[in-house]
Scaffold this motif. Structure first.
Motif, mmCIF file in Angstrom:
data_model
loop_
_atom_site.group_PDB
_atom_site.id
_atom_site.type_symbol
_atom_site.label_atom_id
_atom_site.label_comp_id
_atom_site.label_asym_id
_atom_site.label_seq_id
_atom_site.Cartn_x
_atom_site.Cartn_y
_atom_site.Cartn_z
ATOM 1 N N TRP A 410 0.797 -1.224 0.000
ATOM 2 C CA TRP A 410 0.000 0.000 0.000
ATOM 3 C C TRP A 410 0.833 1.280 0.000
ATOM 4 O O TRP A 410 0.556 2.191 -0.763
ATOM 5 N N PHE A 411 1.842 1.344 0.847
ATOM 6 C CA PHE A 411 2.563 2.610 0.958
ATOM 7 C C PHE A 411 3.575 2.775 -0.170
ATOM 8 O O PHE A 411 4.340 1.860 -0.482
ATOM 9 N N ALA A 412 3.586 3.950 -0.768
ATOM 10 C CA ALA A 412 4.597 4.323 -1.760
ATOM 11 C C ALA A 412 4.804 5.822 -1.646
ATOM 12 O O ALA A 412 3.844 6.597 -1.680
ATOM 13 N N ALA A 413 6.048 6.241 -1.496
ATOM 14 C CA ALA A 413 6.336 7.662 -1.305
ATOM 15 C C ALA A 413 5.883 8.502 -2.488
ATOM 16 O O ALA A 413 5.502 9.669 -2.321
ATOM 17 N N ASP A 414 5.914 7.913 -3.687
ATOM 18 C CA ASP A 414 5.504 8.664 -4.872
ATOM 19 C C ASP A 414 4.008 8.549 -5.161
ATOM 20 O O ASP A 414 3.512 9.130 -6.126
ATOM 21 N N ASP A 415 3.283 7.803 -4.313
ATOM 22 C CA ASP A 415 1.846 7.604 -4.545
ATOM 23 C C ASP A 415 1.167 7.316 -3.202
ATOM 24 O O ASP A 415 0.660 6.216 -2.962
ATOM 25 N N PRO A 416 1.129 8.305 -2.296
ATOM 26 C CA PRO A 416 0.666 8.042 -0.925
ATOM 27 C C PRO A 416 -0.848 7.949 -0.770
ATOM 28 O O PRO A 416 -1.323 7.397 0.228
ATOM 29 N N ALA A 417 -1.626 8.485 -1.701
ATOM 30 C CA ALA A 417 -3.075 8.584 -1.498
ATOM 31 C C ALA A 417 -3.758 7.231 -1.268
ATOM 32 O O ALA A 417 -4.624 7.125 -0.396
ATOM 33 N N PRO A 418 -3.433 6.161 -2.021
ATOM 34 C CA PRO A 418 -4.096 4.874 -1.748
ATOM 35 C C PRO A 418 -3.864 4.369 -0.334
ATOM 36 O O PRO A 418 -4.787 3.836 0.302
ATOM 37 N N PHE A 419 -2.632 4.511 0.184
ATOM 38 C CA PHE A 419 -2.352 4.065 1.550
ATOM 39 C C PHE A 419 -3.184 4.843 2.559
ATOM 40 O O PHE A 419 -3.777 4.264 3.475
ATOM 41 N N LEU A 420 -3.272 6.154 2.392
ATOM 42 C CA LEU A 420 -4.038 6.980 3.326
ATOM 43 C C LEU A 420 -5.518 6.623 3.277
ATOM 44 O O LEU A 420 -6.186 6.551 4.309
ATOM 45 N N ALA A 421 -6.035 6.388 2.061
ATOM 46 C CA ALA A 421 -7.452 6.022 1.930
ATOM 47 C C ALA A 421 -7.716 4.653 2.536
ATOM 48 O O ALA A 421 -8.745 4.434 3.192
ATOM 49 N N MET A 422 -6.793 3.704 2.319
ATOM 50 C CA MET A 422 -6.955 2.382 2.914
ATOM 51 C C MET A 422 -6.938 2.470 4.429
ATOM 52 O O MET A 422 -7.790 1.889 5.119
ATOM 53 N N ALA A 423 -5.968 3.196 4.986
ATOM 54 C CA ALA A 423 -5.856 3.308 6.442
ATOM 55 C C ALA A 423 -7.091 3.960 7.040
ATOM 56 O O ALA A 423 -7.601 3.531 8.082
ATOM 57 N N ALA A 424 -7.610 4.998 6.373
ATOM 58 C CA ALA A 424 -8.809 5.673 6.879
ATOM 59 C C ALA A 424 -10.002 4.734 6.882
ATOM 60 O O ALA A 424 -10.796 4.713 7.831
ATOM 61 N N SER A 425 -10.133 3.928 5.832
ATOM 62 C CA SER A 425 -11.252 2.988 5.767
ATOM 63 C C SER A 425 -11.121 1.913 6.837
ATOM 64 O O SER A 425 -12.093 1.535 7.495
ATOM 65 N N TRP A 426 -9.909 1.408 7.027
ATOM 66 C CA TRP A 426 -9.709 0.384 8.038
ATOM 67 C C TRP A 426 -9.997 0.920 9.430
ATOM 68 O O TRP A 426 -10.699 0.279 10.214
ATOM 69 N N LEU A 427 -9.482 2.077 9.725
ATOM 70 C CA LEU A 427 -9.646 2.628 11.066
ATOM 71 C C LEU A 427 -11.056 3.139 11.297
ATOM 72 O O LEU A 427 -11.595 3.048 12.397
ATOM 73 N N GLY A 428 -11.658 3.671 10.236
ATOM 74 C CA GLY A 428 -12.978 4.263 10.394
ATOM 75 C C GLY A 428 -14.107 3.273 10.325
ATOM 76 O O GLY A 428 -14.911 3.151 11.245
ATOM 77 N N GLN A 429 -14.172 2.482 9.235
ATOM 78 C CA GLN A 429 -15.308 1.600 9.021
ATOM 79 C C GLN A 429 -15.100 0.212 9.604
ATOM 80 O O GLN A 429 -16.012 -0.377 10.165
ATOM 81 N N GLY A 430 -13.888 -0.325 9.443
ATOM 82 C CA GLY A 430 -13.679 -1.708 9.849
ATOM 83 C C GLY A 430 -12.868 -1.881 11.097
ATOM 84 O O GLY A 430 -12.702 -3.000 11.568
ATOM 85 N N GLY A 431 -12.326 -0.810 11.641
ATOM 86 C CA GLY A 431 -11.417 -0.933 12.767
ATOM 87 C C GLY A 431 -12.024 -1.599 13.982
ATOM 88 O O GLY A 431 -11.402 -2.463 14.597
#
Length: 489
Positions: A410-431
């Motif tokens: 998920w994490f890539a320094a040149d493409d951070p948005a997918p990691f941030l969106a995944m983390a937000a979904s995990w922590l928010g909806q499924g956490g």
């Protein structure tokens, strides 16, 4: 130096399984996008984590009227229930938006089976490997795979296909309990239903009950002898082949950690040379004259000293980026080069390279603490494995002092948005759900567990075909939740 890509030819990544957290698709978007190729993908919504990648030119959604809804005509059952006509119409519409012929790369079994069947009807719009239209379905069908293994002398768990409920009970007695029950064509399982692609059967009555649901499943029930697992016993092979069984990219790897623990998707994997696994992959490619990308799952049987082939997936596995060589070549790049008439440079392997799916690696490490006492940051290094292969950055001790390369899902320094969106979904909806299930596991360390080999489906799989196997009546894990509201691989 990386090979020159024909950047005038775009790519469409096709996935019929609804899974906005499919990190294999994200890996393909980044790999091809970084090579300068224009990337399009079928996504659940433009706001899902995969759709946030800077390397995705455009996301395309399947129509809400059910391109993959139930559709059976006589003995012909299409991939995942998708209507060929409706899917063809949708792909033609996407092709019109792209505006020129594109390489089509299916990212799940359903997509691979449907795309191969429609290849002739989509000629001129999409580029696909030249192969018989029925080949992906043939290799993904677990009953036909068992027969092919017997024909070629490839180790495979003893498997029975009962013809009645009574035969199912008799097979359970003959194979021994517990055993594994599988559906031969798991991509046909009803979406949102209670049937799983693989189930641990612990009684003869459970075998009878499953057989009685064959009509609902849409394919034959298979009962398979259980192969005990353990640390370092689960292996995989990813490869891209062209004519003459020539391997363009790929290699063998081992699961270091999985989620669910010991029975699920690759949370941490390592590229390790394994001559026997690679030999079997080459044998299958030659026998089938296979062209394109494949993903094989193996389990090392300590009782016989053999690697038993469990699954054949005719598409990239979720952790395919593990097998990225020093020039940046991986299986999706190799396929694009091959289909556009460009020669891939000879592979330059990086044995010892790691792949980490951050969300599942965290969960598997936490869940393993009570039984293993392993710190979260620990890594097993510098030892031989009893199941073949060699740990370390290079073969025969070469390069052991060099730092290992690690690929994160998920994490890539040149493409951070997918990691941030995944983390937000995990922590928010499924956490909260994940925390509750993990707490249950941690509070019950004495509960006996059956380790079940599961296809890498979610890591790149086909809906229910990628659902983790579990004992009947066992608490469901996050990997079982096949909805868009909870992160799944």
């Amino acid at each position: 130096m990386s090979p020159p890509f024909d950047t005038e030819v775009p790519v469409l990544l096709l996935r019929l399984d609804r899974n906005p957290f499919h990190h294999g698709t994200l890996g393909a978007i980044r790999s091809l996008g970084r090579a300068g190729v224009e990337v399009h993908a079928v996504v659940e919504s433009p706001h899902c984590p995969i759709g946030r990648s800077r390397y995705l030119r455009q996301g395309h959604q399947l129509p809400a009227d059910g391109v993959r809804g139930a559709h059976r005509t006589g003995e012909t059952v299409d991939a995942g229930g998708a209507s060929d006509d409706r899917l063809e119409r949708t792909l033609r519409q996407i092709s019109d938006r792209i505006g020129r012929p594109a390489v089509l790369i299916p990212m799940d079994d359903m997509g691979a089976i449907a795309a191969a069947r429609l290849a002739g009807r989509l000629a001129g719009r999409f580029l696909l490997p030249e192969q018989p239209p029925e080949l992906p379905q043939r290799v993904a069908d677990k009953a036909r795979l068992a027969a092919m293994c017997a024909e070629l002398g490839i180790p495979h768990p003893p498997t029975v296909s009962p013809r009645s409920a009574g035969e199912a009970a008799a097979a359970a007695r003959e194979l021994g309990l517990p055993l594994i029950a599988k559906w031969s064509r798991p991509w046909l399982l009803p979406q949102g239903g209670t049937l799983r692609s693989a189930t641990v059967v612990t009684t003869e009555e459970q075998a009878r009950a499953l057989y009685r649901r064959s009509g609902e499943a849409g394919s034959r029930l298979l009962l398979q002898r259980f192969v005990p697992g353990g640390r370092d016993t689960d292996w995989f092979f990813h490869g891209c082949f062209t004519g003459g069984a020539v391997r363009l990219a790929g290699g063998a790897g081992r699961k270091e950690r999985s989620w669910p623990v010991g029975a699920g998707l690759t949370a941490v994997g390592r590229w390790l040379p394994n001559p026997e696994v690679e030999r079997v992959a080459g044998l299958l490619a030659e026998h089938l004259d296979y062209r394109g990308i494949l993903d094989l799952d193996f389990r090392f049987d300590t009782a016989t000293g053999t690697y038993r082939l469990l699954d054949f997936n005719p598409r990239p596995g979720a952790q395919f980026r593990l097998f990225t060589d020093r020039s940046g070549l991986d299986v999706v790049r190799a396929l694009h080069l091959d289909l556009t008439g460009r020669a891939a440079a000879p592979a330059d392997p990086v044995p010892g390279r790691l792949f980490v799916a951050e969300n599942y690696a965290l969960l598997s490490s936490l869940a393993a603490l009570p039984s293993e006492g392993v710190p979260l940051t620990s890594a097993r290094r510098g030892r031989r494995t009893t199941a073949g292969g060699t740990d370390g950055a290079g073969g025969e001790g070469e390069g052991r002092s060099r730092p290992r390369e690690t690929e994160t899902a998920w994490f890539a320094a040149d493409d951070p948005a997918p990691f941030l969106a995944m983390a937000a979904s995990w922590l928010g909806q499924g956490g909260r759900k994940t925390a509750v299930r993990l707490a249950r596991r941690l509070l019950r360390p004495g509960r006996p567990a059956v380790r079940v080999p599961v296809p890498e489906g979610a890591g790149g799989s086909s809906g229910r075909a990628g659902a983790a196997a579990a004992p009947l009546g066992a608490p469901r894990t996050p990997a079982d939740l096949r909805t868009t509201e909870h992160p799944t691989a």
